[in-house]
Design an enzyme around this catalytic site. Structure first.
Site, PDB file in Angstrom:
ATOM      1  N   TYR A 104      54.901  41.756  46.055  1.00  0.00           N
ATOM      2  CA  TYR A 104      55.050  40.297  45.461  1.00  0.00           C
ATOM      3  C   TYR A 104      56.455  40.141  45.641  1.00  0.00           C
ATOM      4  O   TYR A 104      56.973  39.615  45.802  1.00  0.00           O
ATOM      5  CB  TYR A 104      54.726  39.366  44.569  1.00  0.00           C
ATOM      6  CG  TYR A 104      52.766  38.813  45.206  1.00  0.00           C
ATOM      7  CD1 TYR A 104      51.449  39.861  45.465  1.00  0.00           C
ATOM      8  CD2 TYR A 104      53.105  37.433  45.081  1.00  0.00           C
ATOM      9  CE1 TYR A 104      51.163  39.325  45.529  1.00  0.00           C
ATOM     10  CE2 TYR A 104      51.459  37.196  45.834  1.00  0.00           C
ATOM     11  CZ  TYR A 104      50.386  37.872  45.302  1.00  0.00           C
ATOM     12  OH  TYR A 104      49.485  37.943  45.660  1.00  0.00           O
ATOM     13  N   LYS A 110      44.687  52.243  43.133  1.00  0.00           N
ATOM     14  CA  LYS A 110      44.566  52.757  44.917  1.00  0.00           C
ATOM     15  C   LYS A 110      45.052  53.894  44.170  1.00  0.00           C
ATOM     16  O   LYS A 110      45.852  54.623  45.097  1.00  0.00           O
ATOM     17  CB  LYS A 110      44.631  52.168  45.730  1.00  0.00           C
ATOM     18  CG  LYS A 110      43.987  52.967  47.316  1.00  0.00           C
ATOM     19  CD  LYS A 110      42.687  52.349  47.310  1.00  0.00           C
ATOM     20  CE  LYS A 110      42.480  52.862  48.477  1.00  0.00           C
ATOM     21  NZ  LYS A 110      40.980  53.044  48.856  1.00  0.00           N
TER      22      LYS A 110
HETATM   23  C1  IPM Z   1      47.908  33.053  43.183  1.00  0.00           C
HETATM   24  C2  IPM Z   1      47.973  32.503  44.535  1.00  0.00           C
HETATM   25  C3  IPM Z   1      49.288  32.799  44.904  1.00  0.00           C
HETATM   26  C4  IPM Z   1      49.568  34.367  44.781  1.00  0.00           C
HETATM   27  C5  IPM Z   1      49.730  32.460  46.151  1.00  0.00           C
HETATM   28  C6  IPM Z   1      49.935  31.201  46.752  1.00  0.00           C
HETATM   29  C7  IPM Z   1      51.507  32.811  45.885  1.00  0.00           C
HETATM   30  O1  IPM Z   1      46.865  32.456  45.680  1.00  0.00           O
HETATM   31  O2  IPM Z   1      47.804  32.511  42.455  1.00  0.00           O
HETATM   32  O3  IPM Z   1      46.397  33.355  43.136  1.00  0.00           O
HETATM   33  O4  IPM Z   1      49.325  35.163  45.663  1.00  0.00           O
HETATM   34  O5  IPM Z   1      49.605  34.710  43.317  1.00  0.00           O
END
Ligand code: IPM
Ligand code: MG
Length: 361
Positions: A147, A196
């Protein structure tokens, strides 16, 4: 006591579920003699509409003055909403990732607990659920990994190529592992680290560091599981899990899976915490724009998120117990929003559910 609570209403069903949760919080304040001062914060699509950006410095600054933040949900329909015509870094989700990062919310707690009353809404067979149902919590790392890795899309030798990089350092792994073990100490004392490691270097580092942390908690049963196997075990035998500790992306995927086994994604709260007691609390589900404005959403996940906020950030355990007991009571009394309704139970609207919860505080 006096507390300052940031409210992020957000998009889709976000505003309405937050309003229902505030009803319940106000009832708690009145019963226990607290004063909750609310501060409305913009994030996601609502922030784009008002300011052009999914997250502003104002929101971050204001958030930092609060004791905790309660959020509804952000985002819209990717096919129809104009927000998704913007470049990715300006879309609603970028605001959510941005606030997690800006506030250092590295520890994401996502409990999945099947209420006895909701067995009919659970897609798993009776023999899998067992007599007592299951009760697990996913501890997801929230500010690292894919992320927040370097990403780019460019032409390589005339071929369009996209790259997302996955990286973790040992400190990031150690601090989330410690959180998970501390949580396990207050539960059934089992931690399953999910990775993994048969493929990824980052996963091999997760195993090494979490094993070191595990050595500090001899009372805890510690095991490793590959993420593909974990996805399967969650529907084969969810009772085996107590605390699932995992990295950002795996936690995102597994927590949606776990939420469905708990009957409805409309039931599950979450907490995102930093090093201190500060946290952002939100339902695990998204903004469900398709049902927004119809008074049919399930506010329970948000109300239970408010309960987590009372417990973890405001240190009000009795009040949190009270909110959780109200949820239990309303379910026992047979009231259900459409998503968890089944034959023989009483269907209520979203706002009726909020009123019932409030009345049970
Ligand atoms: C969550 C959501 C978010 C994530 C998205 C909206 C960016 O899916 O909080 O799980 O992937 O963390
Ligand atoms: Mg998700």
């Amino acid at each position: 006591m006096d507390f300052r609570i940031g409210l992020i209403h957000g998009d889709g069903i976000g505003p309405e579920i937050v309003d229902e949760a505030v009803k319940v919080l106000d009832a708690v304040a009145e019963k226990y003699g607290h004063h909750f001062q609310y501060s409305n914060l913009l994030l996601g699509g609502a922030s784009i509409d008002a300011t052009g950006l999914p997250l502003t410095d104002d929101t971050v600054r204001e958030a930092k003055t609060c004791d905790a933040i309660l959020m509804g949900s952000i985002g819209g329909d990717a096919k129809t909403s104009p927000w998704y015509k913007l470049e990715p870094s300006k879309r609603p989700e970028a605001g959510l990732l941005g606030i997690r990062h800006a506030l250092g919310l590295f520890a994401n707690l996502r409990p999945a607990h099947l209420y006895r009353e909701l067995r009919d809404a659970c897609p798993l067979r009776d023999d899998i659920i067992g007599e007592d149902g299951f009760d697990l919590i996913i501890v997801r790392e929230l500010t690292g990994g894919l992320y927040f890795g370097k990403r780019e899309t460019k032409e390589v030798d005339g071929v369009l190529t996209a790259t997302d990089s996955l990286s973790y350092n040992e400190n990031e792994i150690r601090r989330i592992a410690k959180r998970a073990f501390e949580i396990a100490m207050k539960r059934r004392k089992k931690v399953t680290e999910v990775d993994k490691a048969n493929v990824l270097d980052s996963s091999r580092l997760w195993r090494k560091i979490t094993a070191e942390v595990a050595a500090e908690y001899p009372e805890i049963t510690y095991e490793n599981m590959l993420v593909d196997n974990c996805a399967m075990q969650l529907v084969r035998d969810p009772k085996q899990f107590d605390v699932i500790l995992t990295e950002n992306m795996f936690g995102d995927i597994l927590s949606d899976e776990a939420s469905m086994t708990a009957g409805s994604i409309g039931m599950l709260p979450s907490a995102s915490l930093n090093e201190t007691s500060f946290g952002l609390y939100e339902p695990t589900h998204g903004s469900a724009p398709d049902i927004a404005g119809q008074n049919i959403a399930n506010p329970i996940a948000t109300v239970l998120s408010a309960a987590m906020m009372l417990r973890y950030s405001l240190n009000l355990d009795t009040e949190a117990d009270d909110v959780e007991a109200a949820v239990q009571k309303v379910l026992t009394d047979g009231y259900r929003t459409p998503d968890i309704w089944s034959e023989g139970t009483k269907k209520v609207s979203e706002s009726e559910m909020g009123d019932l919860l409030k009345a049970n505080i």
